[in-house]
Scaffold this motif. Structure first.
Motif, mmCIF file in Angstrom:
data_model
loop_
_atom_site.group_PDB
_atom_site.id
_atom_site.type_symbol
_atom_site.label_atom_id
_atom_site.label_comp_id
_atom_site.label_asym_id
_atom_site.label_seq_id
_atom_site.Cartn_x
_atom_site.Cartn_y
_atom_site.Cartn_z
ATOM 1 N N HIS A 1 0.653 -1.289 0.067
ATOM 2 C CA HIS A 1 -0.148 0.066 -0.077
ATOM 3 C C HIS A 1 0.962 1.214 -0.023
ATOM 4 N N ALA A 2 1.848 1.107 0.722
ATOM 5 C CA ALA A 2 2.596 2.417 1.057
ATOM 6 C C ALA A 2 3.637 2.851 -0.272
ATOM 7 N N ALA A 3 4.236 1.584 -0.961
ATOM 8 C CA ALA A 3 5.022 1.661 -2.188
ATOM 9 C C ALA A 3 4.041 2.310 -3.547
ATOM 10 N N THR A 4 2.725 1.675 -3.411
ATOM 11 C CA THR A 4 1.734 2.061 -4.228
ATOM 12 C C THR A 4 1.595 3.800 -4.428
ATOM 13 N N ASN A 5 1.174 4.009 -3.030
ATOM 14 C CA ASN A 5 0.661 5.495 -2.691
ATOM 15 C C ASN A 5 1.851 6.382 -3.107
ATOM 16 N N THR A 6 3.235 5.903 -3.006
ATOM 17 C CA THR A 6 4.312 6.723 -3.251
ATOM 18 C C THR A 6 4.895 6.665 -4.581
ATOM 19 N N GLY A 7 4.356 5.740 -5.385
ATOM 20 C CA GLY A 7 4.634 5.334 -6.899
ATOM 21 C C GLY A 7 6.068 4.593 -6.759
ATOM 22 N N ALA A 8 6.453 3.915 -5.957
ATOM 23 C CA ALA A 8 7.731 3.407 -5.679
ATOM 24 C C ALA A 8 7.517 1.800 -6.136
ATOM 25 N N ALA A 9 6.266 1.608 -6.373
ATOM 26 C CA ALA A 9 6.120 -0.016 -7.085
ATOM 27 C C ALA A 9 5.969 -0.028 -8.483
ATOM 28 N N ASP A 10 7.026 -0.719 -9.000
ATOM 29 C CA ASP A 10 6.846 -1.017 -10.891
ATOM 30 C C ASP A 10 5.856 -2.098 -10.640
ATOM 31 N N ARG A 11 5.514 -2.355 -12.188
ATOM 32 C CA ARG A 11 4.663 -3.233 -12.543
ATOM 33 C C ARG A 11 5.266 -4.760 -11.825
ATOM 34 N N THR A 12 6.328 -5.157 -12.078
ATOM 35 C CA THR A 12 6.910 -6.470 -11.840
ATOM 36 C C THR A 12 6.896 -6.654 -10.463
ATOM 37 N N SER A 13 7.401 -5.631 -9.552
ATOM 38 C CA SER A 13 7.372 -5.649 -8.168
ATOM 39 C C SER A 13 5.987 -5.975 -7.564
ATOM 40 N N ARG A 14 5.101 -5.082 -8.057
ATOM 41 C CA ARG A 14 3.644 -5.299 -7.531
ATOM 42 C C ARG A 14 2.879 -6.753 -7.765
ATOM 43 N N LEU A 15 3.231 -7.049 -9.084
ATOM 44 C CA LEU A 15 2.633 -8.588 -9.355
ATOM 45 C C LEU A 15 3.615 -9.542 -8.344
ATOM 46 N N TRP A 16 4.921 -9.343 -8.161
ATOM 47 C CA TRP A 16 5.418 -10.352 -7.293
ATOM 48 C C TRP A 16 4.753 -10.350 -6.032
ATOM 49 N N ALA A 17 4.523 -8.991 -5.447
ATOM 50 C CA ALA A 17 4.125 -9.023 -3.986
ATOM 51 C C ALA A 17 2.770 -9.379 -4.029
ATOM 52 N N GLU A 18 1.758 -9.160 -5.114
ATOM 53 C CA GLU A 18 0.167 -9.558 -5.081
ATOM 54 C C GLU A 18 0.449 -11.157 -4.935
ATOM 55 N N GLY A 19 1.207 -11.910 -5.883
ATOM 56 C CA GLY A 19 1.312 -13.212 -5.752
ATOM 57 C C GLY A 19 1.619 -13.869 -4.456
ATOM 58 N N THR A 20 2.824 -13.278 -3.672
ATOM 59 C CA THR A 20 3.172 -13.498 -2.304
ATOM 60 C C THR A 20 2.162 -13.427 -1.484
ATOM 61 N N LEU A 21 1.412 -12.264 -1.393
ATOM 62 C CA LEU A 21 0.158 -11.923 -0.777
ATOM 63 C C LEU A 21 -0.906 -13.006 -0.834
ATOM 64 N N GLY A 22 -1.063 -13.669 -1.904
ATOM 65 C CA GLY A 22 -2.056 -14.811 -1.992
ATOM 66 C C GLY A 22 -1.524 -16.050 -1.532
ATOM 67 N N ASP A 23 -0.317 -16.361 -1.701
ATOM 68 C CA ASP A 23 0.089 -17.466 -0.839
ATOM 69 C C ASP A 23 0.090 -17.519 0.536
ATOM 70 N N MET A 24 0.517 -16.322 0.870
ATOM 71 C CA MET A 24 0.440 -16.028 2.634
ATOM 72 C C MET A 24 -0.867 -16.000 3.222
ATOM 73 N N ALA A 25 -1.894 -15.475 2.322
ATOM 74 C CA ALA A 25 -3.134 -15.464 2.837
ATOM 75 C C ALA A 25 -3.942 -16.836 2.975
ATOM 76 N N ALA A 26 -3.555 -17.573 1.798
ATOM 77 C CA ALA A 26 -3.793 -18.885 1.795
ATOM 78 C C ALA A 26 -3.330 -19.751 3.043
#
Length: 371
Positions: free
Chosen positions: A182-207
């Motif tokens: 959330h912080a990286a997205t708000n500050t524009g520090a998250a590029d597409r690859t990093s955001r997708l990587w993090a979203e996939g990781t969040l899915g794994d950890m949530a499961a």
């Protein structure tokens, strides 16, 4: 590729060659194009670009022939002439072929000599992922920390979050990474690859933590990259666990050539009593038998799962799942061993895995309840 040697009473060779078929029948579909063989006249950069393309094709299609092409190409490149980039790519290829020790050696070689920061970053990330896959969590944490030192951001944070999740802090790691995204997205520090990587990781950890938000994260990745077969399989597996078999079929339809997705589809069809279940199961039996005959059983987890949930052969499934677990210890590998040991009533093997989980503090909502 690894040779599978287990006492499975399947045929020792594929079905007899069929010669009675129509002239216009499609027997097999080959990739649209086969890459040119790299000769000594090719530059290292040309070799690297071709290898990246082949590895990417293998990941997006699930077709192992692209890995075979890549293995042939890198094999023709003299070892003493391998650049750091080619070594990282060979390690990535070797990891895909489950040649973990050889991949680790290539990455250590890069880290001992590379001056190009890009190759050092890629080597660190690849090595961290390899250690995670094998359940070597102290080593994975060390690589993630080293990655953060040279490449701070969401990818390094995701790396550390995965280690924390698999060593006793799944929900806390999920919440921490979610705030970081959330912080990286708000500050524009998250590029597409990093955001997708993090979203996939969040899915794994949530499961892992049993949170209902898991599918939302995976769907976010697939909405941008529908060819991410790992994420597609994770989401399909989630729906299978929820008993939403129709959702499983939607996600896996058209991906029958991918072992993990085909097996998940076969389980859902079997549970539904689907009219196409018998045909898919027949094709999977033949595919696995041919892979064993060639000594090319790469996806042992999928084979074991097919034996457990479709063929209903828990003892056979346990033997294969344990062999796979010796080198791959991701949560889905561990869950499969636990389920197979319970179904086979093998208390000794069950206790061995439970002891390993206790040592690492690993808890997963998808693991069977052990009473």
């Amino acid at each position: 590729m690894l040779v599978l040697v287990v006492p499975v009473p399947l045929s020792a060779a594929p079905e007899p060659i069929q010669t009675d078929f129509l002239d216009d029948r499609v027997l097999a579909e080959l990739p649209a194009s086969v890459p040119p063989v790299i000769t000594g006249r090719a530059t290292a950069q040309q070799a690297a670009e071709t290898l990246k393309t082949l590895i990417s094709k293998a990941r997006s299609t699930g077709d192992p022939r692209y890995l075979g092409y890549a293995e042939t190409l890198i094999g023709r490149w003299p070892d003493q002439q391998l650049t750091d980039q080619l070594l990282v790519l060979r390690a990535t290829l070797r990891q895909s072929l489950h040649q973990f020790a050889a991949a680790r050696a290539d990455l250590a070689r890069v880290l001992s000599r590379a001056t190009d920061i890009r190759q050092r970053i890629q080597a660190r990330l690849t090595l961290a992922n390899l250690e995670l896959v094998q359940g070597r969590y102290p080593e994975a944490r060390q690589q993630c920390q080293a990655l953060r030192a040279v490449y701070p951001g969401l990818i390094a944070q995701s790396c550390l979050a995965q280690v924390a999740a698999r060593t006793g802090s799944a929900e806390q790691a999920y919440l921490t990474l979610k705030r970081q995204v959330h912080a990286a997205t708000n500050t524009g520090a998250a590029d597409r690859t990093s955001r997708l990587w993090a979203e996939g990781t969040l899915g794994d950890m949530a499961a892992q933590a049993g949170l209902r938000s898991a599918p939302r994260h995976w769907q976010a990745v697939l909405s941008i990259n529908p060819d991410d077969l790992y994420i597609r399989a994770q989401l399909a597996d989630w729906y299978l666990g929820q008993g939403d078999f129709d959702a499983v079929l939607v996600l896996t339809r058209g991906y029958e050539a991918v072992d993990s997705l085909a097996v998940i589809q076969a389980i859902a069809m079997t549970e539904l009593g689907h009219t196409e279940a018998d045909e898919l199961n027949r094709r999977l039996r033949q595919r696995f038998a041919e892979a064993r005959w060639r000594g090319a059983m790469l996806h042992k987890r999928d084979f074991a799962r097919f034996q457990l949930d479709v063929e209903r052969r828990p003892k056979v499934a346990l033997d294969i799942a344990l062999e796979n677990w010796q080198s791959q210890r991701e949560p889905l590998d561990t869950r499969l061993v636990l389920r197979a040991a319970l179904a086979a009533n093998n208390t000794r093997k069950l206790t061995q895995v439970l002891d390993w989980l206790t040592r690492h503090g690993q808890v997963d909502a998808r693991y069977p309840e052990i009473r």
